[in-house]
Design an enzyme around this catalytic site. Structure first.
Site, PDB file in Angstrom:
ATOM      1  CG  ASP A  46      -2.535  -0.189   5.155  1.00  0.00           C
ATOM      2  OD1 ASP A  46      -1.518  -0.264   5.398  1.00  0.00           O
ATOM      3  OD2 ASP A  46      -3.060  -0.245   3.779  1.00  0.00           O
ATOM      4  CG  ASP A  96       0.824  -2.663   7.869  1.00  0.00           C
ATOM      5  OD1 ASP A  96       0.144  -0.689   7.617  1.00  0.00           O
ATOM      6  OD2 ASP A  96      -0.222  -3.169   7.166  1.00  0.00           O
ATOM      7  CG  ASP A 138       4.057  -1.700   5.903  1.00  0.00           C
ATOM      8  OD1 ASP A 138       4.631  -1.488   4.950  1.00  0.00           O
ATOM      9  OD2 ASP A 138       3.063  -1.836   6.194  1.00  0.00           O
TER      10      ASP A 138
END
Length: 317
Positions: free
Chosen positions: A9, A14, A240
């Site tokens: 997302d 990310d 992440d």
């Protein structure tokens, strides 16, 4: 080259995780599937495409998946990541031609046609839950599954007990934990909160590679300001990338195995309940990361994103 789907997302961290995955040159990334979380899925897909442009990788497709959680109303983290999801770095171009619809179907089809696919899930688990609902059988072909999400022995980041990804779509998270035929590797806040990108590390990046360092600095400035305002951290937690690094090298983290369920109602919604005391007497469905060698992670992260010969980065960590 291990074949993977990265479900995400994007999102500042990310973006860094995708970059790490590409630059590792150890993963055959078959596609990026996008769900809503940090930003709505359509914005996330644009950001994924932007990252692929920066990494000069034209071969990885981007698929938009589910745009709303299974039950809850979508609540994004644009206060944390910026309205554009990448720290208000609006000037970055992206290739809209690589973006397709059908993220859930892509997951199903890829698993159906291969028996050596792994999934690294960096966001809410909406796409995975929907794929399980539509064709649970294909997940018997799944090799391994890593989820950046949850909190065990540490407070949450959007409630006293809940981590953001599971809080955004707790119903999806719990469905995946209860139905995935392979154990979920839960890389949660217990370990990711120890991964802090500091101004000193960003300055070191500039000394090695100005172009990539500028990209990292541009997208993290907003994030760093947010962390200072709310947590008085000089730097920013980059959750992440650790999930990707753990997938590449599980020895980075100490783990335990346990049964896990995710709370779907009430004030504790989104809490990942780790039954480490075996109260439920249920078989373990998860491998939970409980500690991390943060210095070794950062060394790996820097050496991967900024390959060089003359600088020993460990001396600066």
């Amino acid at each position: 080259m291990r074949k993977v789907i990265i479900d995400c997302d994007p999102g500042i961290d990310d973006a860094l995780a995708i970059t790490l995955a590409i630059k590792s040159q150890k993963l055959d990334i078959l596609g990026l599937t996008i769900c809503s979380g940090n930003v709505p899925a359509e914005i996330g897909a644009k950001n994924a495409s932007r990252v692929l442009e920066i990494c000069e990788d034209a071969n990885i497709p981007v698929y938009i998946g589910e745009e709303t959680p299974l039950v809850r109303k979508l609540i994004t983290a644009q206060d944390t990541h910026g309205e554009d999801g990448l720290g208000e770095a609006y000037d970055m171009n992206y290739d809209s031609n690589r973006i397709k619809k059908g993220g859930v179907q892509f997951i199903i089809d890829t698993l159906k046609n291969n028996n050596d696919i792994s999934i690294i899930a960096l966001g809410p688990l909406t796409n995975i839950a929907m794929a399980l609902r539509q064709n649970k059988e294909v997940f018997n072909n799944l090799n391994s599954f890593v989820s950046m999400g949850g909190a065990f022995r540490i407070h949450g980041n959007c409630s006293p007990v809940a981590e953001f990804n599971y809080w955004v779509d707790p119903d999806a998270a719990n469905e995946v934990y209860q139905n995935l035929p392979t154990k979920i590797h839960m890389v949660g806040l217990d370990v990711t909160r120890k991964i802090v990108l500091t101004p000193n590390i960003i300055e070191l990046m500039h000394r090695i590679d100005t172009k990539m360092a500028k990209f990292v600095e541009d997208i993290t400035r907003f994030y760093i300001d947010f962390h200072w305002e709310y947590e008085k951290i000089i730097g920013c937690v980059i959750n992440d990338p650790l999930a990707v690094a753990y997938f590449l090298d599980p020895s980075l983290c100490q783990t335990i195995e346990s049964y896990v369920q995710v709370v779907t109602t009430g004030e504790a919604i989104g809490q990942s309940m780790v039954d480490s005391g075996n109260f439920y007497r249920k078989p373990s469905n998860a491998v939970i990361a409980v500690d991390v060698d943060s210095k070794r992670f950062m060394k790996t992260f820097l050496n991967t994103l900024f390959p060089h010969d003359e600088i020993e980065v460990e001396a600066y960590l």
